[in-house]
Scaffold this active site. Structure first.
Site, PDB file in Angstrom:
ATOM      1  CB  CYS A 138       6.325   6.145   6.442  1.00  9.42           C
ATOM      2  SG  CYS A 138       4.661   6.030   5.909  1.00  9.42           S
TER       3      CYS A 138
ATOM      4  CB  CYS B 117       2.234   8.554   0.051  1.00  6.99           C
ATOM      5  SG  CYS B 117       3.700   9.426   0.437  1.00  6.99           S
TER       6      CYS B 117
ATOM      7  CB  CYS C 185       7.395  10.449   6.549  1.00  5.82           C
ATOM      8  SG  CYS C 185       6.548  11.816   5.580  1.00  5.82           S
TER       9      CYS C 185
ATOM     10  CB  CYS D  90       0.258  11.985   6.425  1.00  2.24           C
ATOM     11  SG  CYS D  90       0.213  10.440   5.313  1.00  2.24           S
TER      12      CYS D  90
ATOM     13  CE  LYS E 122      -0.735   9.761   1.243  1.00  2.64           C
ATOM     14  NZ  LYS E 122      -0.135  10.726   2.196  1.00  2.64           N
TER      15      LYS E 122
END
Ligand SMILES: Nc1nc2c(c(=O)[nH]1)N[C@H]1C(S)=C(S)[C@@H](COP(=O)(O)OP(=O)(O)OC[C@H]3O[C@@H](n4cnc5c(=O)[nH]c(N)nc54)[C@H](O)[C@@H]3O)O[C@H]1N2
Ligand SMILES: Nc1nc2c(c(=O)[nH]1)N[C@H]1C(S)=C(S)[C@@H](COP(=O)(O)OP(=O)(O)OC[C@H]3O[C@@H](n4cnc5c(=O)[nH]c(N)nc54)[C@H](O)[C@@H]3O)O[C@H]1N2
Ligand code: SF4
Ligand code: SF4
Ligand code: SF4
Ligand code: SF4
Ligand code: SF4
Ligand SMILES: [Mo]
Lengths: 1004, 290, 220
Positions: free
Chosen positions: A19, A22, A27, A55, A57
């Site tokens: 991911c 961010c 992750c 998370c 977002k």
């Protein structure tokens, strides 16, 4: 390549990837792709480094890929700056032609340094502004987020031990968990929320140092809610307590730091050349030994006593300490030799595996712990004196007093008692002492520390961050937590490295180029090689805007002071900045956003590479559309100490005209080359031919090449790696790099003293098999942990004093201390009657990444408006209720946020959110002036050494927003352009207009 | 809770229908207003139907009531049954009235059944709103207040119809006085009962819902009828009910039930609608955080 | 027969809100509506606080509590709302007439009218996933691994959360069907007095919350 990009058809694919909702935690996630469309993403349990966390977002970020407002084509503006730009779609060819032309014009007229690059923290693949655009334009000027994020900690780590020294191996599981200025439950900052919650639960004791009660801090055994911006004082006090209770790890401090070195205060600094982390060319491989330190090392001078000071013809790289045992107990000098990395009379050899303890057996954290080799000093008859003054005679016959570095440290904290600390921080002195003792006291028989300090963002953003961060680093070093189990280990070492695949081949940093020219390796017409006078980094780079004020910055060459950059755009001082390129940065991230806005409006030519419009893109002349993490391939390595190696793997086809950042980088080089710049040449990975090809092919090249030279790169082809990752999941750096990463206390083994980068970072000295020799300790000039950092002495004190005589007092600066930040409440510049509330900012919003995701429905509905946390007692005094809009004001500006009654912050303090703008409001400002806290900062409140801006602990005035004191009588912020009201509630119907549109990407 | 106008109309009109029907049964028992019986029954039936139609505006998928409607614990089901029973009784009543022609006479048992069934309908209807989750609703006085409305509506409407049919009697005044007085008492009693539930809501001094940052968490009195936005409605409910009683007194004094019956019914209508508005405004869950 | 429920360890819940997005990601919940919400309770001064340091707070994830005697089921005229074999409360949308009495009757206000479908909806406890042997999405994706899913009849110590996998089957399917850790194994010790429920008005909420060393606010 069907496997990579599932084509249409009613099939479901699971893609294991990384991911990038961010730019922080890597992750691992599973993306489910149905009929070619990403429909959900979920935490991947093989992602041990993030513990399968995903998370909010991150989960929501798939909405960005299909967003109706995404930028799908290159655009050019048709209206003057300051108005709605009137974007018009253009082709890539037109965009790149214009860019090449305009930049060449600027360079021809004003020189390369009049171009500056900009980047935030963003994603791992936006490395251009941090490094290779500097090479392309031959400019040292960059506005990058590391100035206020990681930079201070990395840099202070770099100059005292190793790059990123504060990075803590949280997943090891500290016995005592010290959480300092960080709240990873929302930030997932290099460790995921899950890692945090697991470890705070597993630890015997949890100490949280945070002015406000956080989601994790609410569970702490000790909550030290210090006044915002006073971390330095607390750290000094903890040093005091550690000394008082004698909790120092003497074996480490004596054996592996320069604490015993002798300072001759009244000696003119002398020295020579030293390898250090950033020495270009430092690094050797079996077949190419590094040029000697004498030739390529960094030129440094110090008041530490060296052989060259005492003995005619002695080496500047042999340092003296005082051995109490020498001369039959009378005492005398003893040498540390940096070239051999040995104490006089010792012959340290790396311990073998079976001399090491196995830690965390059977888990992802399994690693080897070598013993501390203090016994070698004992065996060599060395008993280092740490306290007393001694008379020494220099080569010129003059006699001087010399005393150990440690005694300066002792002196510097002698008065920093808990009571002194309480005065400054507002903490209970007994609590401060108890917490420190609990942390620093080891259980009987435990040979390593209780765990490092999980030092993260907050102290970076205090206007005295240099000294505050150093003070905290001292705590880690003193207690033997440096590179220890659950200690502060620095950055993950890995044979794979995402950035290595993105750099423009054999193109190289300006300072390296300058050295190679000087060495005659790169012949330049009209330039005579001068191998005995190879230029330093700082010599090559000191044309940086702000280098005159902050000399260390020209050495570090990562950022130039943001305020000075804006000033140079507006006032042309010291020379005009005329244009540049922003790749994933936000101008409203430090300094002062209104100042930045004005500066951007003055530029001749500005390019922005982005996925969405943003107040910043609206000041560009050309926008280039980049790709989403679902659409690209990129290697990913933990940037903290978590040791994960994996991959962001393309899951869906990229839409329309978008391109991957790395491919855009290449096009920029190409167009500059076409316009005549020799810097624009982009070669292939091997450096032996043109390299202008798609990044996917570059990945293949990278694996082919590196698997030949590095046995740790066991994948011959990109596809091998990709498949291995898909099938077997995340790779553990501890397993594949047992020496470089899987072993603790690498100063004992020789695997810590190497160059900065994970992949290309090379040992300073090695044998023909590539094993380290005479390479113990750290990549510092003295090869030891430096309580007296040579680089600091040189650049931050001596050079600064040379430029501005009398600026600093050497002895005051050399040891960390607490001077109130200039624009803080104790700085004496702000009228506290007028601005009585101490504001901090920055606490992370779980669904946003700074200014990103504000237009994603799943994010915005969860956190619709900016909030100001206030103590209910303060709010009552000011007549403010929960949900009221309040003005936050300084001399520099004012903005509105919405009041949240929060007993978790003490009366007199408050906490505001940062990075707000409103995508629902029109261009060009998109409402950034309404609520963005950066609009109220004092742009001159920087740290005096490295310029980082002060945003934690700012005196402000807060008062209720009323129709009388709001523009147009509207309390809820509205667009200055046309009066549109912001979205401030989940029920706002405009949120639905932002739901995915799957057709645009096809049409476009 | 937001004002649910279809439900407000439904309950009010049903209370009216039931009240009128019960009143005509009382008149029948007392042997009064024979010529008013048929128009009253028709009026009552019309009110029932209009109320029934109103409720459909509340349903989102009324077409689905034909598949699987009838879960017995549901107040709505019970209501429906009560309505059907009342309708059946009304049909029987109609048959007897038709048979009796102008001298309409219905058997005593039927009048008694009519009164009982009408009362049951109102009680069942009120009962369906008795929800443990909503303290302001969960009161027997809530049911009683609907009965009160029925008591106000019935005599006033009956007196009006009798007056139109030239059949006024002493019962008009007596029944109106009692009915309107009962309504006043029950309206006030229920409002007081609502106000008294104030302590039964879960209270947390400081809390936050991330999705509504601009929400004021200080208690706004929305659970209390005599505060905030509902205050005005509560006052209207009382004033209109008292005015209803006034109309009864005026009717007794002036004997002009065409006017005072109509005024009385209108007052009860206003009072009942206002009270139902208060009812929804104070319809706040015991756990008012989600 | 079972009585499926979620138990949340509030000392592990750090308010990351991942569960709120997780639910959206798999359940098609309209923007502006929620099947679960994480409320912040406090911070408030501790009883007897002497300084601003003496404060406490917790986060409270609220959703349908899949009650023992669900008020919503009781008032539903169509049996659209019903209790199922696994002890959860579900809505058969094809039967729902949208009367919204269930929404009024639920003590926690977790039901709402879906404006598009014009039926009422709420948390389903991810029956589509649990029926296949998986954990509810908000449990799988919980940032703090504070949420545990299981059958109340087996006792809450048997409730499960995802385990952190290292030496395990690393396949996608195993994300749902294997690799778990129980509340008994993962959670810090707690006593009976630490187990709380939302206020019960006779509905008997099945979900439980563990909260140690702190005052539970807002009644049981
Ligand atoms: N959701 C989300 N996650 C993010 C980001 C984001 O924007 N959104 N940004 C990412 C980035 S770039 C970074 S650098 C990291 C940062 O992540 P963290 O290191 O976790 O830092 P913050 O969340 O900014 O702040 C942590 C805590 O510092 C406290 N604090 C405020 N002032 C002070 C002070 O003066 N002293 C001390 N000791 N504490 C103080 C705050 O109350 C807060 O609880 O987060 C990353 N992760
Ligand atoms: N007051 C206050 N201010 C702060 C902080 C604070 O704590 N308090 N935190 C500071 C910190 S730690 C940091 S790191 C900075 C962050 O500051 P920035 O990193 O400058 O801020 P972002 O809002 O993340 O801006 C990133 C931009 O990159 C774009 N982008 C996203 N992905 C990509 C991509 O793949 N390619 C390209 N080309 N563009 C992309 C986004 O759309 C967005 O416009 O903010 C700082 N500002
Ligand atoms: S922390 Fe960052 S990488 Fe991890 S899931 Fe969240 S957005 Fe994605
Ligand atoms: S919480 Fe509400 S909706 Fe859920 S079962 Fe209980 S009463 Fe029904
Ligand atoms: S809205 Fe639907 S589920 Fe709710 S009570 Fe009415 S019919 Fe039942
Ligand atoms: S159990 Fe499933 S439906 Fe219920 S809140 Fe969690 S994710 Fe949503
Ligand atoms: S995901 Fe877990 S830790 Fe995060 S808010 Fe939800 S319940 Fe709490
Ligand atoms: Mo950052």
């Amino acid at each position: 390549e069907d496997a990579e990009a599932p084509s249409r058809g009613s099939e479901i694919k699971r893609v294991r990837t990384c991911c990038r909702g961010c730019g922080k935690m890597e992750c691992g996630v599973w993306v489910t792709v149905e009929n070619g469309r990403a429909i959900k993403s979920e935490g991947d349990q093989s992602s041990f480094q993030s513990s399968g966390n995903h998370c909010g977002k991150g989960q929501a970020s798939i909405q960005a890929a299909y967003h109706p407002d995404r930028i799908y084509h290159p655009l050019k503006r048709t209206n003057p700056k300051g108005e709605d730009p009137g974007w018009v779609r253009i082709t890539w060819d037109e965009a790149m032609d214009t860019i090449g032309e305009k930049f060449t014009e600027i360079i021809d007229q004003y020189g390369g340094q009049s171009i500056f690059n900009m980047c935030g923290t963003s994603r791992q693949w936006v490395y251009g502004p941090y490094c290779f655009y500097k090479w392309l334009f031959d400019t040292p000027n960059a506005h990058v987020a590391s100035e206020i994020c990681k930079g201070p900690r990395r840099l202070m780590g770099s100059i005292t031990s190793v790059d990123g020294a504060p990075w803590m191996a949280l997943r090891d599981g500290p016995r005592v968990y010290v959480q300092w200025g960080t709240a990873p439950e929302n930030s997932n900052y290099d460790d995921s929320c899950r890692n945090l919650v697991d470890q705070m639960n597993n630890a015997d004791v949890h100490i949280c140092i945070d002015p406000r009660l956080s989601g994790s801090g609410k569970e702490a055994d000790y909550w030290l809610n210090l006044r915002p911006g006073t971390d330095g004082a607390l750290a000094l006090c903890w040093q005091h307590i550690i000394l008082k209770h004698d909790l120092v790890d003497w074996e480490f401090v004596k054996r592996w730091s320069n604490a015993s070195f002798l300072v001759v205060e009244d000696m003119e600094p002398t020295g020579g050349r030293y390898y250090e982390l950033f020495t270009p060319m430092a690094g050797s491989t079996a077949d190419s030994p590094a040029p000697p330190a004498d030739v390529v090392g960094t030129k440094l001078k110090t008041r530490l006593l060296k052989e060259s000071d005492v003995v005619e013809g002695g080496s500047p790289r042999k340092f003296y300490a005082w051995n109490k045992n020498a001369n039959g107990g009378q005492g005398g000098l003893v040498l540390w030799d940096v070239d051999t990395t040995q104490w006089e009379g010792c012959n340290h050899v790396a311990p073998t595996r079976d001399q090491m303890e196995v830690m965390y057996a059977g888990t992802s954290q399994e690693g080897y712990l070598p013993p501390i080799s203090y016994n070698e000093l004992v065996e060599a008859g060395i008993d280092l004196d740490m306290h007393d003054s001694h008379e020494v005679t220099l080569a010129d016959g003059s006699k001087h007093t010399a005393r150990p570095v440690w005694s300066y440290l002792e002196e510097s904290v002698a008065d920093c008692t808990p009571e002194w600390c309480a005065e400054i921080t507002g903490l209970d002195p007994a609590l401060v002492e108890e917490a420190c003792v609990v942390w620093a006291t080891r259980p009987e028989g435990q040979t390593y520390g209780n765990g490092g300090i999980h030092l993260q963002l907050a102290p970076d953003q205090i206007g005295n961050c240099t000294q505050s961060v150093r003070a905290i680093l001292h705590l880690m070093y003193m207690t033997g937590n440096f590179d220890g189990p659950a200690g502060n280990r620095g950055l993950t070492r890995s044979p794979l490295d995402e950035q290595a695949t993105g750099v423009p081949g054999s193109n190289m940093p300006q300072e390296v180029k300058a050295q190679l020219i000087s060495l005659g390796v790169i012949p330049v017409e009209g330039v005579e090689p001068d191998p005995m006078n190879v230029p330093d980094r700082i010599e090559t780079l000191s044309n940086m805007v702000s280098a005159d004020r902050f000399p260390l910055l020209a050495y570090y060459n990562e950022w130039s002071d943001a305020t000075r950059i804006w000033n140079a755009c507006i006032e042309g001082d010291p020379y005009p900045l005329k244009g540049g390129i922003n790749e994933s940065g936000s101008f409203m991230n430090m300094s002062n956003a209104n100042l930045a806005w004005e500066a951007l409006s003055k530029l001749d030519f500005w390019v922005d590479i982005n996925m969405f419009h943003h107040p910043g893109t609206e000041m560009a002349d050309i926008i280039l559309p980049c790709q989403h993490w679902l659409e690209l391939n990129n290697i990913r390595v933990s940037q903290g100490a978590s040791g994960g190696i994996g991959l962001t793997q393309r899951a869906i086809e990229p839409p329309a005209d978008t391109k991957f950042d790395y491919d855009i980088n290449r096009l920029l080089f190409e167009t500059m080359e076409r316009h005549g710049s020799p810097n624009g040449t982009w070669t292939n990975i091997a450096g032996d031919g043109p390299g202008a090809y798609h990044h996917d092919d570059r990945l293949e090249d990278w694996f082919q090449n590196n698997s030949k030279t590095n046995p740790k790169v066991k994948w011959e082809h990109w596809e091998d790696f990709r498949q291995d990752f898909q099938e077997n999941g995340w790779i553990n750096a501890k397993e594949i790099e047992p020496d470089r990463w899987g072993t603790y206390r690498r100063f004992e083994t020789g695997w810590m003293r190497m160059g900065k980068d994970a992949c290309t970072g090379k040992l300073f000295t090695c044998d023909e098999k590539g094993e380290p020799v005479n390479n113990f300790g750290c990549p510092t000039p003295t090869a030891l942990v430096e309580f007296w950092p040579l680089l600091f002495e040189n650049y931050c004190v001596d050079r600064a004093n040379e430029i501005e005589p009398g600026r600093y007092d050497l002895l005051h600066e050399m040891m960390p201390h607490f001077d109130e930040p200039a624009s803080g409440p104790g700085g004496g510049q702000v009228d506290l009657e007028e601005y009585p509330i101490i504001l901090t900012t920055g606490r992370r919003i779980p669904v946003y990444f700074h200014s990103e995701h504000r237009q994603l429905p799943w994010c915005r509905e969860l956190w619709p408006a900016p909030r100001l946390e206030m103590n209910p007692a303060d709010a009552e005094k000011l007549g403010l209720k929960q949900g009221d809009w309040a003005w936050i004001e300084t001399e520099w500006g004012k903005v509105r946020q919405c009041v949240d009654l929060y007993h978790g912050i003490a009366p007199g303090w408050a906490n505001a959110e940062h990075a707000w703008w409103f995508p629902e409001l029109p261009a060009p400002t998109h409402g950034f002036t309404l609520s963005n806290i950066e609009c109220i900062w004092d742009p001159y409140g920087q740290d005096t050494h490295i310029s980082s801006h002060h945003m934690r602990g700012v005196p402000v005035k807060i008062y209720k927003a009323t129709p009388e004191n709001c523009p147009d009588g509207k309390v809820i912020p509205c667009a200055p352009e046309d009066g549109t009201q912001i979205i401030c509630d989940a029920s706002d119907p405009r949120l639905k207009e932002w739901l995915p549109n799957y057709d645009i990407r096809e049409e476009a | 809770m937001e004002l649910q106008w279809p439900l407000i109309l439904f309950t009010t009109l049903l209370a009216w229908a039931a009240g009128l029907f019960a009143a005509q049964c009382v008149w029948a028992l007392r042997g009064k207003g024979a010529r008013a019986q048929m128009p009253a029954l028709i009026t009552s039936a019309v009110l029932l139907v209009v109320g029934g139609i109103a409720v459909f505006f509340h349903l989102e998928h009324w077409e689905r009531i034909f598949n699987g409607f009838g879960h017995m614990t549901s107040g709505i089901t019970q209501e429906l049954i009560a309505i059907v029973v009342l309708a059946v009784v009304m049909v029987v009543y109609f048959v007897y009235l038709r048979r009796g022609g102008d001298e309409a006479k219905v058997p005593t048992w039927l009048s008694i059944v009519g009164i009982v069934v009408a009362a049951i309908l109102v009680i069942v209807m009120g009962h369906s709103y008795m929800m443990a989750s909503l303290p302001a609703w969960n009161s027997l006085l809530q049911i009683a207040s609907l009965l009160g409305a029925a008591c106000g509506f019935g005599p006033a409407t009956m007196a009006l119809i009798c007056a139109v049919r030239d059949e006024s009697s002493d019962l008009d005044a007596k029944a109106n006085l009692i009915g309107q007085a009962v309504n006043v008492v029950l309206v006030v009693a229920y409002l007081i009962a609502m106000q008294a539930t104030a302590g039964s809501y879960t209270a947390v001094e400081f809390w936050f819902d991330p999705t509504s940052p601009t929400m004021d968490i200080t208690p706004d009195g929305s659970t209390a009828p005599f505060s905030g936005a509902s205050l005005a409605w509560a006052v209207v409910a009382i004033v209109a009910a008292v005015a209803g009683l006034g109309s009864a007194l005026a009717g007794r004094a002036k004997g002009d039930w065409k006017v005072w019956g109509a005024v009385g019914a209108a007052c009860v209508l206003v009072s009942a609608l206002a009270l139902r508005a208060v009812f929804y405004m104070t319809g706040v869950s015991i756990y008012p955080f989600f | 027969m079972a009585t499926n429920a979620i138990v949340t360890d509030l000392n592990r819940c750090v308010g990351c809100l991942a569960c709120m997005v997780a639910c959206k990601a798999v359940n098609n919940v309209p923007i502006g509506s929620y099947w679960n919400k994480v409320l912040r309770i406090g911070p408030s001064l501790k009883p007897g606080a002497t300084s601003a340091h003496d404060v406490e707070m917790y986060y409270l994830p609220v959703q349908c509590q899949h009650c023992e005697n669900p008020e919503c089921v009781k008032v539903c005229p169509t049996q659209a709302s019903h209790v199922t074999e696994d002890g959860t409360v579900q809505i058969d949308k094809s039967k729902c007439i949208g009367c919204q009495f269930c929404a009024m009757a639920c003590p926690y206000g977790v039901r709402y009218l879906n404006e598009e479908e014009r039926v009422v909806e709420k948390c389903t406890l991810c029956e589509q996933i649990t029926a296949q042997g998986g954990l509810p999405q908000c449990v799988i994706q919980c940032g703090g691994r504070a949420r545990f899913f299981g059958d109340l009849e087996q006792g809450i110590d048997t409730f499960e959360a995802p385990a952190v996998g290292y030496d395990v089957d690393r396949s996608y399917d195993n994300l749902y069907t294997g690799n778990r850790v129980t509340l008994g194994e993962l959670a810090v010790e707690y006593g009976d007095a630490d187990v709380h429920h939302l206020p019960d008005v006779g509905n008997g909420p099945h979900f439980a919350y563990i909260l140690r060393d702190r005052e539970w606010k807002g009644g049981e």
